[in-house]
Scaffold this active site. Structure first.
Site, PDB file in Angstrom:
ATOM      1  N   ARG A  69       0.820  -1.216   0.000  1.00  0.00           N
ATOM      2  CA  ARG A  69       0.000   0.000   0.000  1.00  0.00           C
ATOM      3  C   ARG A  69       0.855   1.269   0.000  1.00  0.00           C
ATOM      4  NH1 ARG A  69      -4.243  -1.915   4.792  1.00  0.00           N
ATOM      5  NH2 ARG A  69      -4.977  -3.816   3.735  1.00  0.00           N
ATOM      6  N   CYS A 112       0.021  15.130 -15.283  1.00  0.00           N
ATOM      7  CA  CYS A 112       0.270  14.124 -16.327  1.00  0.00           C
ATOM      8  C   CYS A 112       0.830  12.855 -15.664  1.00  0.00           C
ATOM      9  CB  CYS A 112       1.230  14.668 -17.364  1.00  0.00           C
ATOM     10  SG  CYS A 112       0.583  16.062 -18.286  1.00  0.00           S
ATOM     11  N   ASN A 147      10.866  12.767 -17.722  1.00  0.00           N
ATOM     12  CA  ASN A 147      10.156  12.102 -16.637  1.00  0.00           C
ATOM     13  C   ASN A 147      10.858  10.833 -16.183  1.00  0.00           C
ATOM     14  OD1 ASN A 147       6.981  13.038 -18.086  1.00  0.00           O
ATOM     15  ND2 ASN A 147       7.979  13.967 -16.321  1.00  0.00           N
TER      16      ASN A 147
END
Length: 276
Positions: A138, A157, A188
């Site tokens: 998680r 984005c 990125n």
């Protein structure tokens, strides 16, 4: 040769050969002259980068690695939505008169929530879990908050990271709803690779894989000839990347703590048109 180059070339060839063109469709983005900015796109592109093998910087053209890191620290470390806290001007067109991009990116990561181990923001929760519950499934962040979208200068984005520890390796999935392949792809990839390495170092882990999932991977119509020329260029070995080993707290990292060596690359592509 750089494996990031090969992945990039394969992705671009796939988009150009099998992609869907938006010609004839109504599109939101426009060029500076007001012309609709059409794209060729593929849905659901997935690229995997093993950071144990190499640092995934393109050599087909230079990636401004330190500027990319400055932006990721602006978002994840400063948790800022003020472009005056950023050294580059890449966000200027999305900021208001006060320099704010609204409730976007860094703002979302700075919002505090109640967790079982206390009140903290998403970044601090990830860092806490990596140290105390590293095998949790998680460990994730999400910047796409629907009730704040109307107050964002730009909807995120790259919006979600899911971290996963396997053995002593920290892996992550970067989810991106949309990407302009020419201007933003390796930017990125590089910045989230560095972020993963930083999180691994301060958590006593080794960097593992970055899996980059792009829902809409597109090449703009005016970028097609630039991409075609770029993917035919010679490819060089990936550069060597290291972090300052003395940094033990994520909030102590600066751009000066990254070292890039032996970065052989092709010339930069200048004056790339950007669709808004």
């Amino acid at each position: 040769m750089s494996k990031a180059d090969k992945l990039f070339v394969d992705m671009c060839e796939g988009i150009l050969e099998r992609g869907f063109s938006s010609e004839g469709q109504t599109v939101r983005a426009k060029w500076a002259d007001g012309t609709p900015a059409h794209t060729i796109k593929c849905f659901g592109v997935v690229n995997r980068y093993d950071l144990q093998e190499e640092f995934p910087a393109l050599t087909l053209r230079p990636t401004a690695i330190k500027s990319a890191v400055d932006e990721i620290l602006w978002i994840w470390q400063k948790k800022s939505n003020d472009i005056r806290d950023l050294n580059s001007h890449i966000w200027d067109q999305w900021a208001d008169e006060s320099g704010s991009i609204g409730k976007a990116y860094g703002y979302q990561l700075g919002v505090k929530y109640k967790f079982p181990h206390g009140e903290m923001d998403q970044v601090d929760n990830v860092l806490w879990q990596l140290k105390h519950t590293p095998y949790s499934r998680r460990i994730m962040t999400n910047m796409y908050k629907f009730d704040d979208l109307t107050e964002m200068g730009l909807e995120p984005c790259a919006y979600s990271m899911t971290f996963n520890v396997t053995g002593n390796r920290l892996n992550a999935v970067l989810n991106q709803r949309s990407q302009d392949i020419l201007t933003a792809n390796n930017w990125n990839v590089v910045q989230y690779s560095v972020l993963l390495c930083m999180f691994a170092q301060v958590s006593g882990l080794e960097p593992g894989e970055l899996v980059h999932v792009i829902a809409d991977a597109h090449i703009y119509d005016r970028h097609v000839p630039l991409i075609k020329e770029m993917i035919k260029r010679p490819q060089y070995p990936a550069p060597k990347f290291t972090l300052n080993p003395n940094v033990k707290d994520f909030y102590d990292f600066t751009v000066a703590d990254i070292k890039i060596e032996d970065y052989e690359k092709n010339p930069q592509i200048k004056n790339i048109p950007v669709a808004i």
